[in-house]
Design a protein around this motif. Structure first.
Motif, PDB file in Angstrom:
ATOM      1  N   GLY A 870       0.811  -1.215   0.000  1.00 27.86           N
ATOM      2  CA  GLY A 870       0.000   0.000   0.000  1.00 27.86           C
ATOM      3  C   GLY A 870       0.839   1.258   0.000  1.00 27.86           C
ATOM      4  O   GLY A 870       0.554   2.216  -0.723  1.00 27.86           O
ATOM      5  N   ARG A 871       1.905   1.275   0.792  1.00 28.42           N
ATOM      6  CA  ARG A 871       2.764   2.464   0.864  1.00 28.42           C
ATOM      7  C   ARG A 871       3.528   2.678  -0.433  1.00 28.42           C
ATOM      8  O   ARG A 871       3.676   3.810  -0.906  1.00 28.42           O
ATOM      9  N   GLU A 872       4.046   1.593  -0.999  1.00 28.08           N
ATOM     10  CA  GLU A 872       4.807   1.745  -2.241  1.00 28.08           C
ATOM     11  C   GLU A 872       3.905   2.126  -3.405  1.00 28.08           C
ATOM     12  O   GLU A 872       4.303   2.894  -4.288  1.00 28.08           O
ATOM     13  N   LEU A 873       2.672   1.621  -3.408  1.00 25.49           N
ATOM     14  CA  LEU A 873       1.731   1.978  -4.462  1.00 25.49           C
ATOM     15  C   LEU A 873       1.386   3.459  -4.384  1.00 25.49           C
ATOM     16  O   LEU A 873       1.354   4.166  -5.399  1.00 25.49           O
ATOM     17  N   GLU A 874       1.139   3.960  -3.175  1.00 28.01           N
ATOM     18  CA  GLU A 874       0.832   5.382  -3.016  1.00 28.01           C
ATOM     19  C   GLU A 874       2.042   6.241  -3.325  1.00 28.01           C
ATOM     20  O   GLU A 874       1.916   7.328  -3.897  1.00 28.01           O
ATOM     21  N   ALA A 875       3.231   5.750  -2.961  1.00 24.15           N
ATOM     22  CA  ALA A 875       4.446   6.498  -3.270  1.00 24.15           C
ATOM     23  C   ALA A 875       4.649   6.623  -4.768  1.00 24.15           C
ATOM     24  O   ALA A 875       5.105   7.658  -5.273  1.00 24.15           O
ATOM     25  N   LEU A 876       4.285   5.584  -5.501  1.00 26.67           N
ATOM     26  CA  LEU A 876       4.499   5.575  -6.950  1.00 26.67           C
ATOM     27  C   LEU A 876       3.430   6.369  -7.693  1.00 26.67           C
ATOM     28  O   LEU A 876       3.728   7.143  -8.609  1.00 26.67           O
ATOM     29  N   LEU A 877       2.164   6.204  -7.304  1.00 28.37           N
ATOM     30  CA  LEU A 877       1.056   6.775  -8.074  1.00 28.37           C
ATOM     31  C   LEU A 877       0.390   7.957  -7.393  1.00 28.37           C
ATOM     32  O   LEU A 877      -0.497   8.588  -7.981  1.00 28.37           O
ATOM     33  N   GLY A 878       0.776   8.276  -6.172  1.00 29.89           N
ATOM     34  CA  GLY A 878       0.181   9.421  -5.488  1.00 29.89           C
ATOM     35  C   GLY A 878      -0.956   9.009  -4.561  1.00 29.89           C
ATOM     36  O   GLY A 878      -1.434   7.872  -4.572  1.00 29.89           O
ATOM     37  N   SER A 879      -1.410   9.979  -3.763  1.00 28.46           N
ATOM     38  CA  SER A 879      -2.412   9.686  -2.742  1.00 28.46           C
ATOM     39  C   SER A 879      -3.764   9.311  -3.332  1.00 28.46           C
ATOM     40  O   SER A 879      -4.588   8.688  -2.659  1.00 28.46           O
ATOM     41  N   SER A 880      -4.020   9.697  -4.591  1.00 27.06           N
ATOM     42  CA  SER A 880      -5.292   9.311  -5.202  1.00 27.06           C
ATOM     43  C   SER A 880      -5.369   7.805  -5.444  1.00 27.06           C
ATOM     44  O   SER A 880      -6.446   7.266  -5.673  1.00 27.06           O
ATOM     45  N   ALA A 881      -4.219   7.107  -5.369  1.00 28.12           N
ATOM     46  CA  ALA A 881      -4.190   5.653  -5.561  1.00 28.12           C
ATOM     47  C   ALA A 881      -4.034   4.927  -4.231  1.00 28.12           C
ATOM     48  O   ALA A 881      -3.559   3.792  -4.194  1.00 28.12           O
ATOM     49  N   ARG A 882      -4.446   5.562  -3.138  1.00 29.84           N
ATOM     50  CA  ARG A 882      -4.298   4.938  -1.812  1.00 29.84           C
ATOM     51  C   ARG A 882      -4.985   3.575  -1.786  1.00 29.84           C
ATOM     52  O   ARG A 882      -6.116   3.411  -2.186  1.00 29.84           O
ATOM     53  N   TYR A 883      -4.288   2.609  -1.274  1.00 33.66           N
ATOM     54  CA  TYR A 883      -4.700   1.207  -1.325  1.00 33.66           C
ATOM     55  C   TYR A 883      -5.788   0.929  -0.290  1.00 33.66           C
ATOM     56  O   TYR A 883      -5.616   1.204   0.897  1.00 33.66           O
ATOM     57  N   ALA A 884      -6.903   0.368  -0.742  1.00 34.90           N
ATOM     58  CA  ALA A 884      -8.049   0.094   0.146  1.00 34.90           C
ATOM     59  C   ALA A 884      -7.955  -1.323   0.691  1.00 34.90           C
ATOM     60  O   ALA A 884      -8.841  -2.157   0.478  1.00 34.90           O
TER      61      ALA A 884
END
Length: 968
Positions: A870-884
């Motif tokens: 989740g953290r790496e996904l948000e780091a890569l794509l931004g907060s709009s891609a926060r993992y649910a």
């Protein structure tokens, strides 16, 4: 004859001259200024009720500009009042330090000897938590000085968690980002970057109170200081204050961009580029980490820091090889820090103009003379921090203008409605003369902003074109008020586009290949790729495309290897890359299980499974898939594994309800989403309304909201583009019923609770006029829809896409249904429909693969894995891609604020998973048909849902018979 030909040639020449003149004129007009449009107008005035209140500019203007000369240190441990705080003794080099928790509020008494404006400086250290920036609200004498003081952010420190690794294909894999816990200092400043300098706070002479209240994340404070505002030295003063040294020996050190030591966010890691012929290092066949920055380095306040060393005291030049090829007509700016300080004014804003290629730029004055930086022998740090520079003030004015335009839109909306009658003369200029005055002012402001942007960037970029369109549109409205209603929808769309343009213009992306520090007089090479080098690069790239699999990520193993687990992920390449990196550096070394990850289209799964060429594990599958595959004996029942219940312990039952069938479990949850209620705080306050707690309270509010031509948005089954049944199911669950009976043999939406839920749901559209199709984000931003029920992931979209309404909105639990039990007691049922994605194991006869696949699935579901992903996904794509994530423990560690987590977890407890059954596809389809029939044809809700329940049950019986399942 010759004379006529000659005349014809002359005529053609004249026409060509005229055409060329028109083209040139058009090009010149693209950068013409509009000074005559606003010259002489007072653009500082506000029309009552239309301006933003509580701004920093308003706060500055309300106080005398007095700058005291002395700093005022505050003993952080000698506080007047404090909650959720702890004093630490001898902590990490500090004699005393103050821990301030997630819910802390601490107040200090401050004796101010000289009244005036001070900057507030904090020395702090973050602690292990959710990994996002810490946020604090600052109060002076118990009051918030201005609105943005409620959201002051303080960054964390990140670095590489190991060395760069090379996979078995020769591709480099970036290290995981880990947090560094160390002391750092920061001023309280604008997190949007519009105000470039730190905030200035006014303190009266005598005793004052300074309060810091936690908004997000715990922080340990070492010092708080009211700093006297001092102007930074200019370059000449800086040189005059340095030591006199002789000439230094010739020295050049090259710092590769990918070798940064610290960064403010984990997304600012090393990246690779194979599109350029002269990036260092260079390869067209392998993934080589060779630059840093990119799309992620786009917001003011983000910084990257490098370490370097010089051999002797002396003066040095600094050269940056950078590339800004992201936005034509825009300038990306950076502020330079050496050893934590900005050396002089001129390097507070270093501009990188648009260029398709890398640009080697020695930091120099306007005459091209390189700046000389004094450095003592030894190690130093160099930091580049993203800044908006001169664009910051322009964007702030543009955001304020967008807010006022939305206010103008809402003022007219109350009178005309969202779709006014174009044949009716509303006489808006007579009814709302203040709105016409505001339009006149706003058009002039927009013209001035356009001029300011052109003056700063040197050209009129397409991003500012919306401002020109709006200004011209309002000029038309002033001349022809009757055109307002004709173009009202277009007016709203243009305002939304302007808000989007602000976001795009505030992005300040930059790539850095390397930085050179060289002694004065040393020659810096041009480092420009020649035409031949570019051609040769393209030839090599073309040839490599036939032999190199650019989609292969990480270690790839032969299918002949025993026990290999083939994993398919059906979401996207970024997710697949992150997953494979995690597998290679964590899962495989720890478990010994080899995994091949492939990124595939979701539609490929069924054909592959039928053909016997499918994966062993598939990730990110829709909630409706596992039971459908289980009916056909195509997936493994995970309850065969003894530790299955242990894996499920981190999930709510609702997360995996859709994956259960005939006492079996056919998938493990990955994500889970549900609805919450979003609301505009400013509009509800303006209307004198409070946030509704029940559906009855919401219905009671509708006359007031709709009387002002505003709307309430609910998920609509009647939508022709994307029917959404979530609210109907929610009302069904809140009524104490379900979609199917306990044995899943038939639907029970025809019972009394189901009929009541259906009647209530359709009444929202038929009786209360709620819209069936709408863009929630757009209408919520404009204020047309001050309340809306939507998926909680919309929160991230609003945070990113609607900065003009930050602080003016929030979200809370969905309305409840009041239920009276047999004793007469009234309770509130706040059940909510939920859905998600999952991972499932395809049927296999290979016991080794089955056990290895289960080992992988257990690892994928565990808390640490989900947090990191989740953290790496948000780091890569931004907060709009926060993992649910559906993992409760992991969710607590993702980038939500403490208040947001509290609301979401409270709603999560009431989530109900949707059961999947044989023939279940028919259920949703015919409920949609029933809703549309009631709305469009005004049929009776009770009779309609009863009829469709029979149709649904017929299909369920048919499917259960087909699969040999018992029926009633």
């Amino acid at each position: 004859m010759k004379g006529e030909v000659k005349k014809g040639i002359i005529l053609v020449g004249v026409v060509l001259v005229i055409v060329i003149f028109c083209i040139v004129r058009k090009q010149m007009s693209a950068v013409e200024n509009y000074q005559d449009k606003y010259q002489g107008a007072d653009l500082t005035v506000e029309v009552d009720g239309l301006g933003r209140e509580g701004t920093y500019t308003e706060y500055q203007n309300s106080h005398e500009t007095v700058y005291p000369s002395e700093d005022i240190p505050i003993d952080v441990c000698d506080y007047e009042e404090g909650t959720d705080v702890t004093v630490y003794q001898d902590f990490d080099g500090a004699k005393e330090a103050l821990y301030t928790g997630d819910n802390s509020k601490v107040t200090w008494k401050v004796d101010v000897k000289e009244a005036g404006l001070y900057q507030v400086y904090l020395e702090y250290q973050t602690v292990e938590s959710r990994g996002v920036a810490a946020e604090r609200a600052l109060y002076i004498n118990g009051e918030l000085p201005f609105a943005d003081a409620s959201n002051l952010t303080f960054s964390r420190l990140w670095t590489d968690g190991g060395e760069v690794r090379t996979d078995n294909q020769g591709n480099q894999i970036r290290p995981t980002q880990v947090e560094v816990y160390d002391w750092q200092g920061s001023y309280c400043r604008d997190d949007m970057g519009y105000t470039v300098k730190p905030y200035e706070f006014y303190f009266e002479k005598g005793e004052n109170e300074l309060t810091l209240e936690a908004v997000n994340e715990p922080v340990i404070l070492r010092a708080v200081t009211l700093c006297a505002v001092k102007e930074k030295w200019d370059y000449e003063t800086y040189l005059a204050n340095q030591k006199t040294v002789g000439e230094t020996q010739e020295y050049v050190t090259k710092i590769q961009g990918e070798d940064s030591t610290l960064r403010s966010e984990p997304s600012l890691y090393a990246k690779y580029d194979r599109a350029s012929a002269n990036t260092e290092p260079y390869s067209v066949t392998n993934t080589i980490l060779n630059y840093t920055g990119g799309d992620a380095w786009n917001a003011a306040g983000q910084w990257i820091e490098w370490e370097f060393e010089v051999p002797e005291d002396g003066f040095y030049n600094i050269t940056v090889k950078g590339r800004q090829n992201y936005a034509r007509g825009s300038v990306s700016s950076r502020c330079l820090y050496l050893d934590g300080e900005v050396p002089f004014q001129e390097v507070e804003t270093i501009s990188f103009e648009y260029d398709n290629d890398w640009n080697v730029m020695t930091l120099s004055d306007e005459n091209g003379t390189p700046y000389e930086f004094y450095l003592a022998a030894g190690k130093h740090t160099l930091r580049l921090e993203a800044t908006l520079g001169g664009m910051g003030e322009i964007l702030e004015e543009l955001e304020d203008s967008t807010y006022r335009l939305n206010q103008i839109y809402r003022r007219i909306l109350v009178y005309t409605g969202a779709n006014p009658d174009k044949y009716r003369d509303y006489n808006i200029n007579q009814v709302y003369p203040e709105v016409m005055e505001a339009m006149d002012l706003e058009a002039k402001r927009l013209y001035k902003i356009i001029d300011d942007v052109v003056a700063y960037t040197g050209q009129k970029a397409e991003k500012i074109a919306t401002a020109q369109t709006l200004a011209q549109q309002m000029e038309l409205f002033l001349k022809r008020p009757d055109k307002i209603t004709v173009n009202f929808t277009t007016f709203k769309d243009n305002i939304t586009s302007l808000g989007t343009a602000i976001l795009n213009m505030s992005e300040t992306k930059l790539d850095v290949d390397y930085i050179e520090v060289n002694s004065v007089g040393s020659k810096v090479p041009e480092d420009k790729a020649s035409a031949f080098a570019k051609i040769w690069h393209e030839i090599k790239s073309f040839a490599a495309s036939f032999v190199v699999d650019y989609d292969a990520v990480g270690d790839v193993y032969s299918d002949k290897d025993e026990g290999i687990v083939k994993v398919w992920i059906v979401t996207g390449r970024d997710q697949g890359t992150i997953l494979k990196t995690m597998v290679d550096d964590t899962f495989t070394p720890e478990s010994g299980v080899k995994v091949n990850v492939e990124i595939v289209d979701p539609t490929a799964l069924l054909n592959a499974v039928v053909a016997g060429r499918g994966p062993d594990v598939v990730l990110s599958v829709g909630a409706d898939q596992p039971v459908n595959y289980a009916l056909r004996n195509a997936v493994e029942d995970l309850r065969q594994f003894e530790d299955c219940d242990e894996v499920l312990s981190v999930f709510y039952d609702s997360a995996y309800r859709a994956y259960e069938y005939n006492d079996g479990l056919y998938a493990i949850p990955e994500t889970q989403t549900y609805n919450v209620m979003f609301y505009r705080k400013d509009i509800l306050e303006e209307l004198g309304l409070t946030v509704p707690d029940t559906w009855d309270e919401l219905v009671d509010m509708l006359p007031t909201i709709q009387g002002n031509n505003m709307e309430v948005g609910i998920p609509s089954t009647a939508s022709t583009t994307l029917p959404d049944l979530s609210l109907f199911y929610t009302l069904l669950y809140q009524g104490g019923s379900d979609v199917y009976d306990d044995e899943a043999k038939k639907t029970i939406i025809d019972n009394e609770a189901g009929v009541n839920a259906f009647a209530t749901y359709t009444s929202f559209f038929n009786d209360y006029g709620m819209p069936t199709e709408y863009d929630f984000v757009s209408r919520f931003r404009s204020g047309q829809m001050p309340i809306g029920i939507a998926n909680y992931s919309i929160y991230n979209t609003l945070v990113v896409s609607a900065p003009e309404i930050r602080g003016l909105w929030d979200f809370t639990l969905i309305p409840a249904t009041e239920v009276t039990d047999e004793t007469g007691a009234v309770t509130k049922n706040r059940s909510v429909y939920s859905t998600g994605t999952c991972s499932m194991m395809i049927k296999t006869e290979d016991e080794t693969v089955r056990q290895n696949a289960w080992t992988f699935m257990k690892w994928w579901a565990q808390t640490d894995t989900q947090v990191r992903f989740g953290r790496e996904l948000e780091a890569l794509l931004g907060s709009s891609a926060r993992y649910a994530t559906a993992n409760r423990e992991a969710f607590d560690q993702l980038a939500w604020s403490a208040d947001d987590v509290e609301v979401l977890e409270e709603q999560w407890k009431s989530a109900v998973g949707f059961r999947e059954v044989a023939g279940g596809y028919y259920t949703g389809r015919h409920i949609v048909n029933a809703v549309r029939k009631v709305i469009n044809e005004k049929e009776d809700p009770r009779e309609t849902i009863l009829d469709y329940a029979i149709t649904i049950n017929d299909e369920l019986i048919k499917k259960r018979t087909e699969f040999g399942l018992p029926t009633d």
